[in-house]
Design a protein around this motif. Structure first.
Motif, PDB file in Angstrom:
ATOM      1  N   TYR A 232      -7.012   9.233  12.211  1.00 51.40           N
ATOM      2  CA  TYR A 232      -6.446   8.054  12.867  1.00 51.40           C
ATOM      3  C   TYR A 232      -7.289   6.788  12.662  1.00 51.40           C
ATOM      4  CZ  TYR A 232      -2.747  10.763  15.017  1.00 51.40           C
ATOM      5  OH  TYR A 232      -1.629  11.543  15.209  1.00 51.40           O
ATOM      6  N   GLY A 233      -8.257   6.855  11.762  1.00 53.62           N
ATOM      7  CA  GLY A 233      -9.079   5.669  11.493  1.00 53.62           C
ATOM      8  C   GLY A 233      -8.496   4.726  10.466  1.00 53.62           C
ATOM      9  N   GLY A 234      -7.344   5.088   9.879  1.00 59.71           N
ATOM     10  CA  GLY A 234      -6.672   4.206   8.927  1.00 59.71           C
ATOM     11  C   GLY A 234      -7.370   4.133   7.581  1.00 59.71           C
ATOM     12  N   GLY A 235      -6.840   3.251   6.734  1.00 60.71           N
ATOM     13  CA  GLY A 235      -7.396   3.058   5.408  1.00 60.71           C
ATOM     14  C   GLY A 235      -6.640   3.776   4.316  1.00 60.71           C
ATOM     15  N   ASN A 236      -5.614   4.553   4.677  1.00 53.55           N
ATOM     16  CA  ASN A 236      -4.811   5.248   3.687  1.00 53.55           C
ATOM     17  C   ASN A 236      -3.968   4.238   2.914  1.00 53.55           C
ATOM     18  OD1 ASN A 236      -3.634   7.292   2.245  1.00 53.55           O
ATOM     19  ND2 ASN A 236      -2.625   8.262   3.984  1.00 53.55           N
ATOM     20  N   THR A 237      -3.760   4.484   1.629  1.00 45.76           N
ATOM     21  CA  THR A 237      -3.010   3.561   0.781  1.00 45.76           C
ATOM     22  C   THR A 237      -1.510   3.775   0.938  1.00 45.76           C
ATOM     23  OG1 THR A 237      -4.796   3.477  -0.850  1.00 45.76           O
ATOM     24  CG2 THR A 237      -2.621   2.752  -1.567  1.00 45.76           C
ATOM     25  N   LEU A 238      -0.798   2.718   1.305  1.00 48.06           N
ATOM     26  CA  LEU A 238       0.650   2.727   1.450  1.00 48.06           C
ATOM     27  C   LEU A 238       1.242   1.628   0.573  1.00 48.06           C
ATOM     28  CD1 LEU A 238       0.705   2.962   5.352  1.00 48.06           C
ATOM     29  CD2 LEU A 238       0.774   4.872   3.739  1.00 48.06           C
ATOM     30  N   ILE A 239       2.561   1.628   0.455  1.00 46.07           N
ATOM     31  CA  ILE A 239       3.242   0.635  -0.377  1.00 46.07           C
ATOM     32  C   ILE A 239       4.181  -0.194   0.496  1.00 46.07           C
ATOM     33  CG2 ILE A 239       4.699   0.252  -2.391  1.00 46.07           C
ATOM     34  CD1 ILE A 239       2.028   1.532  -3.049  1.00 46.07           C
ATOM     35  N   ASN A 240       4.091  -1.542   0.391  1.00 43.87           N
ATOM     36  CA  ASN A 240       4.961  -2.391   1.199  1.00 43.87           C
ATOM     37  C   ASN A 240       6.268  -2.695   0.473  1.00 43.87           C
ATOM     38  OD1 ASN A 240       4.421  -4.416  -0.677  1.00 43.87           O
ATOM     39  ND2 ASN A 240       3.001  -5.511   0.644  1.00 43.87           N
ATOM     40  N   LEU A 241       7.097  -3.550   1.061  1.00 42.49           N
ATOM     41  CA  LEU A 241       8.405  -3.856   0.492  1.00 42.49           C
ATOM     42  C   LEU A 241       8.323  -4.585  -0.843  1.00 42.49           C
ATOM     43  CD1 LEU A 241      10.339  -4.907   3.714  1.00 42.49           C
ATOM     44  CD2 LEU A 241      10.787  -2.901   2.286  1.00 42.49           C
ATOM     45  N   MET A 242       7.195  -5.231  -1.110  1.00 42.31           N
ATOM     46  CA  MET A 242       7.000  -5.944  -2.371  1.00 42.31           C
ATOM     47  C   MET A 242       6.425  -5.031  -3.449  1.00 42.31           C
ATOM     48  SD  MET A 242       8.143  -8.808  -1.411  1.00 42.31           S
ATOM     49  CE  MET A 242       7.750  -9.800  -2.863  1.00 42.31           C
ATOM     50  N   GLY A 243       6.202  -3.776  -3.100  1.00 42.56           N
ATOM     51  CA  GLY A 243       5.630  -2.852  -4.063  1.00 42.56           C
ATOM     52  C   GLY A 243       4.126  -2.951  -4.188  1.00 42.56           C
ATOM     53  N   SER A 244       3.495  -3.686  -3.260  1.00 45.35           N
ATOM     54  CA  SER A 244       2.041  -3.853  -3.301  1.00 45.35           C
ATOM     55  C   SER A 244       1.364  -2.834  -2.400  1.00 45.35           C
ATOM     56  CB  SER A 244       1.660  -5.271  -2.847  1.00 45.35           C
ATOM     57  OG  SER A 244       2.270  -6.244  -3.665  1.00 45.35           O
ATOM     58  N   GLU A 245       0.134  -2.503  -2.748  1.00 45.53           N
ATOM     59  CA  GLU A 245      -0.617  -1.555  -1.941  1.00 45.53           C
ATOM     60  C   GLU A 245      -1.176  -2.231  -0.693  1.00 45.53           C
ATOM     61  OE1 GLU A 245      -3.622   0.299  -4.281  1.00 45.53           O
ATOM     62  OE2 GLU A 245      -2.204   1.544  -5.395  1.00 45.53           O
ATOM     63  N   ILE A 246      -1.051  -1.554   0.437  1.00 43.75           N
ATOM     64  CA  ILE A 246      -1.668  -1.996   1.682  1.00 43.75           C
ATOM     65  C   ILE A 246      -2.354  -0.788   2.308  1.00 43.75           C
ATOM     66  CG2 ILE A 246       0.039  -3.815   2.084  1.00 43.75           C
ATOM     67  CD1 ILE A 246       1.295  -1.972   4.207  1.00 43.75           C
ATOM     68  N   LYS A 247      -3.168  -1.009   3.301  1.00 43.73           N
ATOM     69  CA  LYS A 247      -3.881   0.068   3.960  1.00 43.73           C
ATOM     70  C   LYS A 247      -3.332   0.279   5.376  1.00 43.73           C
ATOM     71  CE  LYS A 247      -6.761   0.589   0.508  1.00 43.73           C
ATOM     72  NZ  LYS A 247      -6.771   1.814  -0.321  1.00 43.73           N
ATOM     73  N   SER A 248      -3.227   1.529   5.758  1.00 40.48           N
ATOM     74  CA  SER A 248      -2.799   1.827   7.130  1.00 40.48           C
ATOM     75  C   SER A 248      -3.868   1.388   8.114  1.00 40.48           C
ATOM     76  CB  SER A 248      -2.528   3.323   7.290  1.00 40.48           C
ATOM     77  OG  SER A 248      -3.712   4.081   7.073  1.00 40.48           O
ATOM     78  N   LEU A 249      -3.438   1.068   9.326  1.00 45.40           N
ATOM     79  CA  LEU A 249      -4.349   0.517  10.328  1.00 45.40           C
ATOM     80  C   LEU A 249      -5.091   1.597  11.100  1.00 45.40           C
ATOM     81  CD1 LEU A 249      -2.236  -2.431  11.781  1.00 45.40           C
ATOM     82  CD2 LEU A 249      -4.109  -2.534  10.131  1.00 45.40           C
ATOM     83  N   ASN A 250      -6.231   1.225  11.593  1.00 40.49           N
ATOM     84  CA  ASN A 250      -7.034   2.053  12.474  1.00 40.49           C
ATOM     85  C   ASN A 250      -6.382   2.044  13.857  1.00 40.49           C
ATOM     86  OD1 ASN A 250      -8.977   3.122  14.201  1.00 40.49           O
ATOM     87  ND2 ASN A 250     -10.676   1.969  13.328  1.00 40.49           N
TER      88      ASN A 250
END
Length: 315
Positions: A232-250
């Protein structure tokens, strides 16, 4: 010295050859196949109550990945997955007997969802979630919904292309992931009068919040979620609607980098409306969970407050 360099060179060459052979084997063998499993004989009773409950669960676990533009569970390209997983498509899970799961028995569906293994021994790669800790009642409710007459699961022959998993997925499937064990006893529903027990079940076993909010999909532990890296500390790589990588939140209780300063009301507002405490909109793929009751959200919040705080500032 020259002899040492020569020996070292030969050792390195042998290592390179062995690694090359291993990589070639993994590339061409792909996702492993196992012995045909012993599928339990299960027959799910389809009731309006089970269908309704199954539809609610499926709306948060299944529909996002399997539904097309017509809200039919025909499968689609999974654009939300990191590119390192390859070119991945979900499958048709409508009641069609040829393209979907119309010929699957209830036991086969349940066995697959729990273990990742089909009746013919083929294994579903890590990007397909497994649900080994789901209560029997919740699992049977999903099956009841899949067998229902609802529009989303009515038979259709439409199906997406075959997935082309990356070498990484093949490697992980060969050396790191394998079919999960099928439960050897009944899994009861959680005690909903115990808020922490209920919240833990909802977060870890039913909706799998930890899957995205840990450090990395590759190090998640389905059988013992608390052992997942960065729980639950976040930092996992996800993909947003623009196809860009973002990180999950803590979302641990850390007051500086997590949600330790959030009140219960802040948490409920964020999950119900999609707006965070500071007024910012939650980022896709995190969506408002309008189907969750206040009781469920409060239980999840109460449980997250007990998760050990991790100081991890995610931009």
């Amino acid at each position: 010295m020259k002899k040492f360099v020569s020996i070292l060179g030969w050792v390195l060459l042998i290592i390179i050859i062995v690694l090359g052979i291993g990589a070639t084997y993994i590339h061409f063998t792909g996702i492993p196949t196992y012995d045909h499993p012993q599928i339990p004989d299960v027959k799910v009773e389809i009731t309006p109550q089970k269908v309704e409950k199954g539809q609610k669960i499926a709306s948060m676990l299944c529909m996002h990945c399997h539904s097309n533009n017509d809200n039919r569970m025909t499968g689609r390209k999974l654009t939300d997955l990191p590119s390192e997983f390859g070119d991945i498509y979900s499958m048709n899970i409508t009641s069609d007997e040829e393209k979907g799961i119309g010929k699957w028995t209830d036991g086969e569906v349940i066995y697959f969802l729990r273990t990742g293994l089909r009746k013919n021994g083929t294994y579903s790669p890590p990007y397909m979630p497994k649900f080994p800790l789901l209560s029997d009642d919740d699992m049977q409710s999903i099956v009841a919904w899949l067998r229902s007459e609802e529009h989303a699961v009515k038979a259709t022959r439409e199906e997406p292309p075959i997935s082309d998993p990356s070498f990484l997925v093949k490697l992980l499937s060969q050396v790191a992931f394998s079919p999960l064990p099928y439960p050897d006893k009944v899994i009861e529903n959680p005690d909903t009068t115990n808020q922490l027990v209920w919240g833990k079940y909802l977060s870890n076993k039913l909706y799998g919040c930890f899957q995205c909010h840990c450090a990395d999909f590759k190090t998640n532990n389905d059988l013992e979620p608390e052992k997942s890296a960065g729980f639950y500390g976040g930092g996992n790589t996800l993909i947003n609607l623009m196809g860009s990588e973002i990180k999950s939140l803590n979302i641990t209780s850390d007051t500086e980098t997590g949600i330790g300063s959030w009140t219960e009301e802040d948490f409920l507002t964020a999950l119900k409306t999609g707006k965070r405490k500071n007024g910012e909109q939650l980022r896709y793929p995190m969506l408002p969970y309008t189907r969750l009751t206040d009781g469920e959200l409060k239980a999840i919040y109460a449980y997250l407050r007990t998760v050990p705080a991790i100081k991890n500032a995610v931009q």
